[in-house]
Write an enzyme that holds these catalytic residues in place. Structure first.
Site, mmCIF file in Angstrom:
data_model
loop_
_atom_site.group_PDB
_atom_site.id
_atom_site.type_symbol
_atom_site.label_atom_id
_atom_site.label_comp_id
_atom_site.label_asym_id
_atom_site.label_seq_id
_atom_site.Cartn_x
_atom_site.Cartn_y
_atom_site.Cartn_z
ATOM 1 N N ASP A 11 0.700 -4.226 2.282
ATOM 2 C CA ASP A 11 1.537 -4.962 1.133
ATOM 3 C C ASP A 11 2.479 -6.073 1.713
ATOM 4 O OD1 ASP A 11 2.757 -5.415 -1.221
ATOM 5 O OD2 ASP A 11 3.584 -3.496 -1.678
ATOM 6 N N ASP A 105 -1.593 -9.812 -2.873
ATOM 7 C CA ASP A 105 -0.755 -9.476 -1.768
ATOM 8 C C ASP A 105 -0.771 -8.074 -1.275
ATOM 9 O OD1 ASP A 105 0.576 -8.606 -4.072
ATOM 10 O OD2 ASP A 105 2.675 -8.907 -3.131
ATOM 11 N N GLU A 106 -1.758 -7.161 -1.636
ATOM 12 C CA GLU A 106 -2.018 -5.659 -1.614
ATOM 13 C C GLU A 106 -3.331 -5.310 -1.570
ATOM 14 O OE1 GLU A 106 -0.027 -1.719 -3.347
ATOM 15 O OE2 GLU A 106 0.148 -3.368 -4.523
#
Length: 395
Positions: A11, A105-106
Site C-alpha cells: 500500500d 496504489d494498493e
C-alpha cells in the site's frame, strides 16, 4: 496440513499527496490536501502532515479547511497518478505474476512460487519491493507479509507509514486479539455497532464469543467473523479479476443548466473512457450514463449496443441519446454530476489478415498516440472545447 502461502500486501503511503510533494519539493512537509476547495469538493488524499489535524479522505474540502486553515489544497492529477502507478505495478510483476490490484496504489501479491528465487524468505521479496519502488519512483510503500490476505493487509496497515511487517503464524492471536473488532475485513460500522451491543469490542472478544449467541444476534455473517477473528482467510489472490466497467465522471462547482453544456462535458468524459478502453484492449456492450440532480438525486440510464465496441464515437452517440432522453423528461433539468461508462466486456476479436482497417478505429488510435505523446487533451473533438472551464472535480 497444506503448505502455507506467502502473501504480500503493498500500500503506497498517501499516494496522491506523496506524488504532489515529489513533483513540487517546496510542498514537502506541509499540510497538503489533494482536492480543490469548493462547496462540492472532497478530499482525495491528505499528506501525513495534514492528517495530524484530523483531515481524512472523502471529507468535504471546506471541512478540511476549517480543521487546518493553513493547508495547501491542490487539484487532482489523475493521469500523473496512473503513470506512477504503472511503474509500481511494473515492480510487482518482477516478483510474481499473481497480482490482485485493489486500486492505483494498493495490491496483493501471492509470492509462494517465487520464494525459491529469493532464498525462501518472503521478507527478502518484501524488501526488494520497497527498495525498487522507492528507487524508481521516489515514493514510500508499506509492505505487509503473512500467510493470508487478511493478515498481510493488517500487517501493512499496522506498520504505516513506510511500513514493513510480517505476521508469523505463531503471532496471529497476539496481533489480532487487542485490535478493535472494526479492523476486521467485512466488519463495517453497522456490524461493529451490533457487536458492541453484545459487549464485543476487540477481536479477541469476538474469537471467544459463544457462537450460538453470536448467530442469533448477527445472522449468517457471525461464523465468517469468528473465522477472521482466528486469523483464518482462504481467499486467493485473484490475478484474473477483470475490470467490470470503465467510466469517468465529473462533479461541477456550478450546476450544468443547458443541454449544450452537458453534451460538451459528456464528449470530454467519453474521450477519456474510450482511450482507457483501447489501452486495456476492452470492448463493451453496455453504455451507462450517470446523472445527479442537485442536491443529491442520482439517476442512471443504460443502452445496449448491437455489438461490442471500443469506439469513442459509438460510446458518445449512445451517451448522447441517453442524456437527451433524460433531459427531455425532466421539468427543470440541471446537473451537479455527469458520468459515462462502458461495461459487459467481450474479447477483442482478432482482425483478419486482409481486413481493411476501420476508419473510426484508425482515428481513435491516432488520437490516442497524439495524446500520449503530448499530454491528454492535446487532440479533442471540437464540442469538448465548450466544456473547458475551471471548476469540475473529475474521477
Amino acid at each position: 496440513m497444506s503448505k502455507l502461502r506467502a502473501i504480500i500486501h503493498v500500500d503506497m503511503d498517501a499516494f496522491y499527496a506523496a506524488i504532489e510533494e515529489l513533483d513540487h519539493p517546496p510542498w514537502r512537509g506541509l499540510p497538503l490536501v489533494v482536492g480543490e476547495l469548493g462547496p462540492r469538493s472532497v478530499v482525495s488524499t491528505a499528506s501525513y502532515a495534514a492528517r495530524r489535524y484530523g483531515i481524512r479522505s472523502a471529507m468535504p474540502t471546506l471541512a478540511a479547511q476549517r480543521l487546518c486553515p493553513q493547508a495547501l489544497f491542490v487539484p487532482v492529477r489523475m493521469s500523473r497518478y496512473r503513470e506512477v502507478s504503472a511503474e509500481v505495478f511494473g515492480v510487482f510483476a518482477e516478483v510474481s505474476p499473481e497480482i490482485e490490484g485493489l486500486s492505483l496504489d494498493e495490491a496483493f501479491l501471492d509470492v509462494t512460487r517465487s520464494l525459491r528465487l529469493f532464498g525462501g524468505e518472503v521478507e527478502r521479496i518484501g524488501r526488494y519491493l520497497k527498495q525498487e519502488i522507492h528507487q524508481r519512483t521516489g515514493l514510500n510503500a508499506s509492505v505487509g507479509m503473512a500467510h493470508n490476505k487478511l493478515l498481510a493487509k493488517l500487517a501493512s496497515e499496522l506498520s504505516k507509514p513506510d511500513g514493513f511487517l510480517r505476521i508469523q503464524p505463531d503471532q496471529v492471536h497476539a496481533v489480532l486479539d487487542p485490535l478493535p473488532v472494526g479492523r476486521l475485513w467485512t466488519v463495517g460500522k453497522v456490524a461493529e455497532a451490533s457487536l458492541h451491543r453484545l459487549g464485543i469490542h476487540t477481536v479477541g472478544e469476538l474469537r471467544f464469543a459463544e457462537p450460538r449467541r453470536l448467530l442469533q444476534a448477527c445472522g449468517n455473517q457471525a461464523a465468517l467473523w469468528q473465522r477472521l477473528a482466528n486469523g483464518l482467510d482462504e481467499r486467493p489472490v485473484d490475478s484474473a479479476a477483470e475490470e467490470k466497467s470503465v467510466s469517468a465522471e465529473s462533479t461541477f462547482v456550478t450546476d450544468l443548466t443547458t443541454l449544450d453544456q452537458s453534451l460538451s462535458w459528456l464528449a470530454q468524459l467519453a474521450e477519456r473512457v474510450g482511450e482507457r478502453l483501447r489501452a486495456h484492449g476492452l470492448q463493451g456492450r453496455t453504455v451507462t450514463v450517470k446523472l445527479r440532480k442537485p442536491p443529491f438525486e442520482t439517476h442512471t440510464r443504460q443502452l445496449s449496443l448491437p455489438q461490442p465496441s471500443d469506439s469513442t464515437d459509438v460510446l458518445l452517440d449512445a451517451g448522447r441519446e441517453l442524456l437527451r432522453r433524460w433531459w427531455a423528461a425532466e421539468k427543470s433539468p440541471s446537473l451537479r454530476l455527469l458520468g459515462i461508462g462502458m461495461s459487459q466486456f467481450a474479447p477483442v476479436p482478432q482482425s483478419g489478415l486482409f481486413a481493411a482497417p476501420a476508419e473510426q478505429g484508425g482515428r481513435d488510435q491516432l488520437a490516442d498516440r497524439i495524446n500520449r505523446k503530448f499530454g491528454r487533451g492535446s487532440l479533442v473533438r471540437g464540442v469538448v472545447l465548450k466544456s473547458r472551464k475551471p471548476g469540475p472535480e473529475e474521477s
